[in-house]
Design a protein around this motif. Structure first.
Motif, mmCIF file in Angstrom:
data_model
loop_
_atom_site.group_PDB
_atom_site.id
_atom_site.type_symbol
_atom_site.label_atom_id
_atom_site.label_comp_id
_atom_site.label_asym_id
_atom_site.label_seq_id
_atom_site.Cartn_x
_atom_site.Cartn_y
_atom_site.Cartn_z
ATOM 1 N N UNK A 75 107.189 15.177 -21.753
ATOM 2 C CA UNK A 75 107.090 16.235 -22.768
ATOM 3 C C UNK A 75 108.245 16.127 -23.758
ATOM 4 N N UNK A 76 109.453 15.902 -23.253
ATOM 5 C CA UNK A 76 110.618 15.780 -24.139
ATOM 6 C C UNK A 76 110.506 14.559 -25.048
ATOM 7 N N UNK A 77 109.946 13.487 -24.537
ATOM 8 C CA UNK A 77 109.719 12.300 -25.382
ATOM 9 C C UNK A 77 108.807 12.656 -26.548
ATOM 10 N N UNK B 253 114.333 31.467 -26.356
ATOM 11 C CA UNK B 253 113.679 31.510 -25.044
ATOM 12 C C UNK B 253 113.753 30.144 -24.366
ATOM 13 N N UNK B 254 113.593 29.090 -25.142
ATOM 14 C CA UNK B 254 113.709 27.741 -24.573
ATOM 15 C C UNK B 254 115.140 27.461 -24.135
ATOM 16 N N UNK B 255 116.107 27.988 -24.855
ATOM 17 C CA UNK B 255 117.506 27.836 -24.438
ATOM 18 C C UNK B 255 117.768 28.588 -23.130
ATOM 19 N N UNK B 256 117.160 29.742 -22.969
ATOM 20 C CA UNK B 256 117.333 30.478 -21.714
ATOM 21 C C UNK B 256 116.778 29.678 -20.537
ATOM 22 N N UNK B 257 115.659 28.986 -20.755
ATOM 23 C CA UNK B 257 115.082 28.132 -19.709
ATOM 24 C C UNK B 257 116.018 26.975 -19.386
ATOM 25 N N UNK C 30 110.302 23.210 -23.304
ATOM 26 C CA UNK C 30 110.391 22.057 -24.210
ATOM 27 C C UNK C 30 109.117 21.930 -25.035
ATOM 28 N N UNK C 31 107.980 22.120 -24.381
ATOM 29 C CA UNK C 31 106.701 22.034 -25.089
ATOM 30 C C UNK C 31 106.628 23.060 -26.223
ATOM 31 N N UNK C 32 107.117 24.267 -25.962
ATOM 32 C CA UNK C 32 107.098 25.316 -26.985
ATOM 33 C C UNK C 32 107.993 24.973 -28.177
ATOM 34 N N UNK D 140 100.520 15.388 -30.540
ATOM 35 C CA UNK D 140 101.628 15.421 -29.571
ATOM 36 C C UNK D 140 101.788 16.804 -28.956
ATOM 37 N N UNK D 141 101.680 17.852 -29.789
ATOM 38 C CA UNK D 141 101.803 19.218 -29.283
ATOM 39 C C UNK D 141 100.679 19.532 -28.308
ATOM 40 N N UNK D 142 99.478 19.061 -28.611
ATOM 41 C CA UNK D 142 98.332 19.290 -27.731
ATOM 42 C C UNK D 142 98.499 18.537 -26.411
ATOM 43 N N UNK D 143 98.979 17.309 -26.496
ATOM 44 C CA UNK D 143 99.232 16.533 -25.272
ATOM 45 C C UNK D 143 100.246 17.248 -24.382
#
Length: 526
Positions: free
Chosen positions: A433-435, A295-299, A348-350, A394-397
């Motif tokens: 988010x990617x960082x 799903x992230x790849x589709x985005x 990316x967050x997911x 990090x995930x929560x942020x």
């Protein structure tokens, strides 16, 4: 991503994100072609004729925004263009990365060189000079609302053209005056419409999108590799990756990820040892990798497709079709990219979210042969327990950063610009988010490598064995507690430098392997 061609012709060739990055790196040289120059001269001449005739055209002989009904005399049209760069240079906050500012220059030249903006050849040549000499303007990161173009950051970007502002040159920040003294250059005198053409456009948003596309692709590829390592370390089932399953729900991303995981696990003694076990099914963080990563790849694919359109578009205002037809429109509005960047930010967050879940899973000690907290002697040792605290934080942020910037709009310009995209914030937020995702993946890489050790003397497949050996060259197996932040920093360095991607690619090339994904091209070059 790269091309065999050594020269890119602004305004003529088709620009992609990967090409823009190569031009910014200097591996491909950008220049303006003769064909583009002809169009540029014609557009510039059309603006001159509009000024001469005195017919009111927005931004050429009128004020800007709510001052669009204020007539500007012929003698003042040039002053107007310099003033707009000065008055709109209101950015605040830390400067954007130098490569972002350089990408902004590259994207802007390509758009202006299409010949619909009334810009002078000399102005474009000076911008290309800045690109080729790595004299990159200092651009504050905050201040754009992402409509009417990225006005504030683009104003700062082009202050050097009129001798103002600062540039980063030879790793130092110096004034434009100092730079011009070194090279014996003089500031330009902007003609009618030029200042407006320079600062109207989406190049701040688009430059961030180029970086997001590149960085997210690396995270996606590494998440698949690390996820496959974790499947081996925890002896998960390979069945959820069978093509027969994914053909029944044929999303491009899911099929591609499932194919990649099967490819990475091929030839693994660890997986063969597990084939007849009594466990019915794995937790979602292992079993649903194709669906979540997919799903992230589709985005990512959605952003890629929209960005390619944007990179080859004319996004300033007004558009000069010819002397008789000028159009004040909205091609500068950042909404198309703003929404796609918000989608990519969530995707990316997911990726980081499910990675954190796999890390937690690895610590539970529920996989036969793998000790709790990934260490034999716990009690006196805490093992990998607290590394997961970091990924949880990090995930929560990241979840907090997922509110879509494009959902907001605050009217500006006394209501003339009454709906704005906030796409500049979308781009900056996606980068943050990617960082964080890179850091989460780094910790999962260390965790998966640690779990991997407990499967010895069984061997992994060829590709993951190479990755594990590469990790061990940088970070040793942990038999007892140590300062794990040192390990994490090494892991982050491997992720940022894309070391595990190169390791897999080199092994594939050396052994002439081929992945059998029908969507390899979709998720390959960009």
């Amino acid at each position: 991503m790269a091309t065999s061609k050594k020269t890119f012709f602004f305004g003529e060739d088709h620009l992609k994100a990967g090409l823009a990055i190569e031009i910014a790196k200097g591996t491909i040289k950008g220049q303006i072609s003769a064909k583009a120059r002809k169009r540029i001269r014609a557009s510039y001449k059309a603006v001159a004729q509009i000024v001469e005739k005195g017919k009111p055209v927005y931004g050429i002989n009128t004020g800007f925004g709510p001052l669009c009904t204020t007539k500007i005399s012929k003698s003042e049209t040039k002053i107007l263009q310099s003033n707009i760069l000065k008055s709109h240079s209101v950015g605040v906050g830390p400067p954007v990365e130098t490569d972002i500012a350089k990408l902004m220059l590259i994207l802007k030249v390509h758009s202006l060189a299409k010949g619909y903006s009334g810009i002078a050849e000399a102005t474009l040549d000076r911008i290309v000079w800045h690109i080729n000499n790595d004299a990159i303007p200092v651009v504050p990161s905050q201040g754009s609302v992402g409509a009417s173009g990225d006005l504030a950051p683009l104003s700062h970007l082009f202050l050097p053209l009129i001798g103002l502002g600062k540039v980063r040159y030879v790793k130092k920040v110096i004034s434009t005056a100092q730079l011009y003294k070194i090279y014996g250059l003089k500031p330009l005198e902007l003609g009618p419409k030029e200042g407006l053409a320079l600062i109207n456009g989406t190049q701040f948003i688009a430059a961030h999108a180029v970086k997001v596309l590149d960085r997210m692709k690396a995270c996606l590829d590494q998440a698949d590799i690390i996820g496959a390592m974790m499947i081996e370390g925890l002896q998960g089932s390979v069945k959820p990756f069978f093509k027969e399953l994914h053909q029944l729900r044929p999303f491009k991303g899911s099929i591609h990820v499932a194919t990649r995981i099967r490819f990475l696990l091929e030839g693994s003694e660890i997986m063969e040892d597990h084939i007849d076990c009594e466990k019915v099914q794995d937790p979602y963080s292992l079993r649903c990798i194709p669906q979540v990563h997919g799903a992230s790849r589709n985005a990512w694919l959605h952003l890629k497709e929209l960005l390619e359109v944007e990179l080859n578009s004319v996004t300033d205002n007004p558009i000069i079709i010819d002397e008789e037809l000028t159009i004040s429109g909205g091609n500068f509005h950042g909404q198309p990219l703003a929404m796609a960047l918000d989608y990519a930010c969530l995707a990316a967050s997911e990726l980081g979210n499910i990675s954190d879940r796999r890390i937690y899973l690895a610590l539970e000690g529920n996989s036969p042969g793998v000790p709790k907290l990934l260490m034999e002697e716990t009690g006196i040792n805490s093992g990998y327990m607290i590394l997961q605290y970091t990924t949880a934080a990090l995930a929560s942020e990241n979840k907090g950063l997922c509110f879509p910037s494009s959902a907001d709009s605050i009217p500006t310009s006394l209501g003339q610009e009454d709906h704005v995209s906030m796409g500049s914030i979308s781009g900056r937020k996606a980068q943050k988010v990617l960082e964080n995702v890179e850091k989460i993946l780094a910790i999962e890489l260390l965790t998966a490598a640690q779990a991997f050790e407990f499967r010895k003397p069984m061997k992994s497949g060829l590709l993951l064995d190479k990755v594990h050996k590469m990790v061990r060259k940088n970070v040793a197996f942990a038999e007892k507690d140590r300062v794990f932040s040192d390990d994490i920093e090494k892991g982050i360095d491997m992720i940022k430098k894309r070391t595990i991607i190169r390791t897999v690619q080199q092994a594939i090339q050396r052994h002439k392997l081929k992945i059998d994904s029908p969507y390899e091209d979709h998720f390959g070059a960009y």
